[in-house]
Design a protein around this motif. Sequence first.
Motif, mmCIF file in Angstrom:
data_model
loop_
_atom_site.group_PDB
_atom_site.id
_atom_site.type_symbol
_atom_site.label_atom_id
_atom_site.label_comp_id
_atom_site.label_asym_id
_atom_site.label_seq_id
_atom_site.Cartn_x
_atom_site.Cartn_y
_atom_site.Cartn_z
ATOM 1 N N THR A 1 9.141 -0.635 0.072
ATOM 2 C CA THR A 1 9.027 0.519 -0.814
ATOM 3 C C THR A 1 8.044 0.185 -1.915
ATOM 4 O OG1 THR A 1 10.921 -0.318 -2.010
ATOM 5 C CG2 THR A 1 11.337 1.452 -0.417
ATOM 6 N N CYS A 2 7.483 1.208 -2.508
ATOM 7 C CA CYS A 2 6.491 1.002 -3.547
ATOM 8 C C CYS A 2 7.173 0.529 -4.831
ATOM 9 C CB CYS A 2 5.744 2.311 -3.794
ATOM 10 S SG CYS A 2 4.686 2.240 -5.255
ATOM 11 N N PRO A 3 6.710 -0.560 -5.424
ATOM 12 C CA PRO A 3 7.344 -1.050 -6.649
ATOM 13 C C PRO A 3 7.175 -0.080 -7.812
ATOM 14 C CG PRO A 3 5.359 -2.318 -6.132
ATOM 15 C CD PRO A 3 5.592 -1.399 -4.974
ATOM 16 N N ASP A 4 6.219 0.843 -7.720
ATOM 17 C CA ASP A 4 5.988 1.763 -8.839
ATOM 18 C C ASP A 4 6.757 3.062 -8.684
ATOM 19 O OD1 ASP A 4 4.319 -0.238 -9.449
ATOM 20 O OD2 ASP A 4 2.531 0.996 -9.783
ATOM 21 N N CYS A 5 6.626 3.743 -7.522
ATOM 22 C CA CYS A 5 7.248 5.062 -7.369
ATOM 23 C C CYS A 5 8.487 5.015 -6.491
ATOM 24 C CB CYS A 5 6.244 6.066 -6.813
ATOM 25 S SG CYS A 5 5.857 5.801 -5.076
ATOM 26 N N GLY A 6 8.753 3.874 -5.856
ATOM 27 C CA GLY A 6 9.951 3.772 -5.030
ATOM 28 C C GLY A 6 9.823 4.440 -3.673
ATOM 29 N N HIS B 1 0.851 -1.185 0.000
ATOM 30 C CA HIS B 1 0.000 0.000 0.000
ATOM 31 C C HIS B 1 0.883 1.230 0.000
ATOM 32 C CE1 HIS B 1 -3.574 -2.484 0.817
ATOM 33 N NE2 HIS B 1 -2.726 -3.217 1.510
ATOM 34 N N CYS B 2 0.772 1.988 -1.054
ATOM 35 C CA CYS B 2 1.591 3.188 -1.214
ATOM 36 C C CYS B 2 0.690 4.409 -1.072
ATOM 37 C CB CYS B 2 2.260 3.180 -2.587
ATOM 38 S SG CYS B 2 3.015 4.754 -3.050
ATOM 39 N N ALA B 3 1.162 5.375 -0.293
ATOM 40 C CA ALA B 3 0.333 6.557 -0.042
ATOM 41 C C ALA B 3 0.018 7.296 -1.340
ATOM 42 C CB ALA B 3 1.036 7.490 0.942
ATOM 43 N N SER B 4 0.950 7.292 -2.290
ATOM 44 C CA SER B 4 0.643 8.023 -3.526
ATOM 45 C C SER B 4 0.071 7.140 -4.634
ATOM 46 C CB SER B 4 1.863 8.801 -4.039
ATOM 47 O OG SER B 4 3.056 8.162 -3.694
ATOM 48 N N CYS B 5 0.491 5.870 -4.728
ATOM 49 C CA CYS B 5 0.008 5.036 -5.825
ATOM 50 C C CYS B 5 -1.174 4.143 -5.423
ATOM 51 C CB CYS B 5 1.117 4.145 -6.362
ATOM 52 S SG CYS B 5 2.632 5.012 -6.745
ATOM 53 N N GLY B 6 -1.477 4.058 -4.135
ATOM 54 C CA GLY B 6 -2.544 3.142 -3.709
ATOM 55 C C GLY B 6 -2.014 1.727 -3.604
HETATM 56 ZN ZN ZN Z 1 3.848 4.367 -4.972
#
Ligand code: ZN
Length: 837
Positions: free
Chosen positions: A503-508, A462-467
């Motif tokens: 860490t987020c796999p999309d935005c790091g 769960h990423c705060a910016s990417c969901g």
């Molecule tokens: Zn993210």
Amino acid sequence: MSPDAHADATTGPDASVARYDPLAIEPPIASRWVDEGTYELDCAGDDERFYALTMFPYPSGDLHMGHAEIFSIHDALVRHLRMTGHAVLNPIGWDAFGLPAENAARKRGENPDEWTRANIEEQAASIRRLGFSFDWSTRLHTCDPEYYRWTQWIFLELFHAGLVDRKEGLVNWCPGCETVLANEQVVDGRCERSDDLVQRRPLTQWYFRITDYAEELLDDLDTIDWPDRVKSMQRNWIGRSEGAEITFEVADDSDDEVVVYTTRPDTIFGATYFVFAPEHPLVLARMADDPGYADYLEEVSRRSDIERQATLGEDRRDKRGHRLDFDMVNPFTGETIPAFAADYVLMDYGTGAIMAVPVGDQRDFEFARANDLEVRVIIHPTDDEGNHLDPLDPDTMEEAWVGPGTMVGSGEYDGMPWQEAKAAIIDDVADKGWGRGTVNFRLRDWLISRQRSWGAPIPMVHCASCGPRPVPADQLPVELPDDLDWTVSGSPLAAHPTFAETTCPDCGGPARRDTDTMDTFVDSSWYFLRYLSPTDDTRAWPREKAGAWLPVDQYTGGVEHAILHLLYARFFVKALRDRGHVAADEPFQALLNQGQVILDGSRMSKSRGNLVRPGDVSEEYGADTLRGTILFASAPEDDIDWADVSPSGMNKWLARVWRLNLELGDAEVADGGADVDVAELRRAVHQRILAVSDDYDQFKYNTAIAKLMEITNATMDAERAGVAGGAVREALDAVLLMLAPICPFITEELWQRRHGASVHDQAWPRADESLLEVDTVDVIVQVNGKVRGKVAVASGADESVVEAAAMADDNAARFLAEGEVRKVIHVPDRLVNFVVA
Ligand code: ZN
Ligand code: ANZ
């Protein structure tokens, strides 16, 4: 000497014949099978492939009687298949994640991993000791990271297929298990595991969109060979209903229209009023200025959905609804009917509005009676065969008629059976532009999040910016930490200090792992695929192998999985097929459900203290006796009451088989005995070969064993009559070959001793048809000493057979009918004389 005493080999007449000692002969054979990998699949020859699967065990402790039963059935089936020229894939593994391990960890401070593995080893040792011929090279455990890595991979595959949803909703919460449950795990409002009353909680959870496959899951039931009971349970669970959405106009000069959802369009001529959900937007708009309506709405909002839907006692019925200040028009009759709001119509089901048919719906009927609304009869009741019953009387009927019938008072549809009228009305609704036919399912999406920690972690972060984002497949497995604190309240995985940090796999950017695990039914929805390549760390399974082996040809296991496991596995195969990973449409082509093992009429269970352990029997009499006892007790589908079985009886018969082989099986013994006696023994053997083969094809191991016992009896009779040599050895061999799948040890030992080879490598015996023919003789029929006919019967036929044949002879029967038979004189193979008076 009576045959029974004789059979007790300890005191046999030939002291050189060793006693039947299963506890000595079985363990070395069992070890040899494992050490030599005897049952590892070898597909070299041109044997037909057969995938035989039995539901893998949950390692809750040592094997129980239910395991011993299903494995005995399954192994008989597998060994028989091998003897009839099949290359059988017969894998074994453990369904090793789950709550009992976690609960043991909580209660007794045991590590669930150690607890689970210790139980698995105990079960594995018992399975080997009992001689079940699994291919140990396939062994897998769903709790191994090498396995659940691919469970997580499947989650991602479903995610990329758009089959994974994160939804907020009212979910089933079990306070005992401290986790949410799938709908399938709630039985009568209680948790199917712990029996706790299930609570409803609003939670955001992961779901698999099994409903996308509802139609196919239903239709394909017709293509698989499963017990009808299981298929109909799945059909009901999926719950397809056909109906229609039909548009009604408001009866004023507005152009307002309202769509209703109905499963009974055939009843539309009986729609005498109209009901909106109190929260329906059109009602809220039209009633906005009515303070009385606001009060009513307030009152309804305090009732639960369940209360709202219940049928109510007389006293409360009038409180349900509110008359609205407008009417509706029934498109079929053109009539104006009054509109109400009523609590029993829910806003989030169908369209939130219904046509009310008091004659056919109980809640409508009660509401009509409470509000003096017309009950109009539009159906003439029939029974299921279509015979008319008494017509309904609208003034005196006391409840709605929900059964079948033919239409009355319904215009052009009059006289049609209701189902025909339903189809016709759906067509006409569409033709006239008043609506459309619809299909609805009862099946809901599969909620797979569990707030438990002995399971496969959900591979999402769960990423705060990417969901919520999926973990990339090359980062699998998301491993369970080995230092979880099992004593915390709530979820140990959620409480772990570092597990969630990632860490987020999309935005790091910083992100948190999902700390729920998957329902363990996810693990078991694909294990039959992993068996194809259990140690491959490059892929879940090779596609070609799945193509070659799926669907499973024969699945064996308990009926308790009729919905949950069997429905989920079917969904997985269909979804994986659509991702190009398997070619099959269904996982399990044929299914056999075993009965239960009970004791004195009630279920065996630890808590009742009425457990009979398989070991209690095998440690006293050996594994063959245990297996033979189970299979002799009943047909596989039927329950076995352990109070009625006799391990000692089975053991005695096996001792007799042992003695007969050692005493009479010597290859040197010359042929002996009169021709008729030899022929009789051979006929008895070959008839049984035919019949037992049939029994095996139908899994009727109980009647098969009974026929093998008949062969041993016939062998002893023949021996007494002086038959010796080849015919006797043929009888002994037939029993060993056909008993081998059921009692694999004694048959192996005796075959080795007499033939120097493994019985399990032999081909299944074939009946010699020429030996089955029976000589017939003509028997003269006399009535009161005068010849009245002649009948052909089997040579040696007894009096009752001859008498029946004589009765069936027209001429003889005419004279026999002249009085009552007082006496019968029968001279076998020659003559029968009836004394009639
Ligand atoms: Zn993210
Ligand atoms: C007319 C009718 C006549 C109905 C009859 C039943 C019997 P299932 O099968 O569970 O889908 N219904 C529709 N929407 C509703 C709602 N929002 N709240 C409460 N009830 C609703 O149920 C479908 C039936 O439930 C529909 O068919 C409708 O009543 C009612 F003899 O329409 B029926």
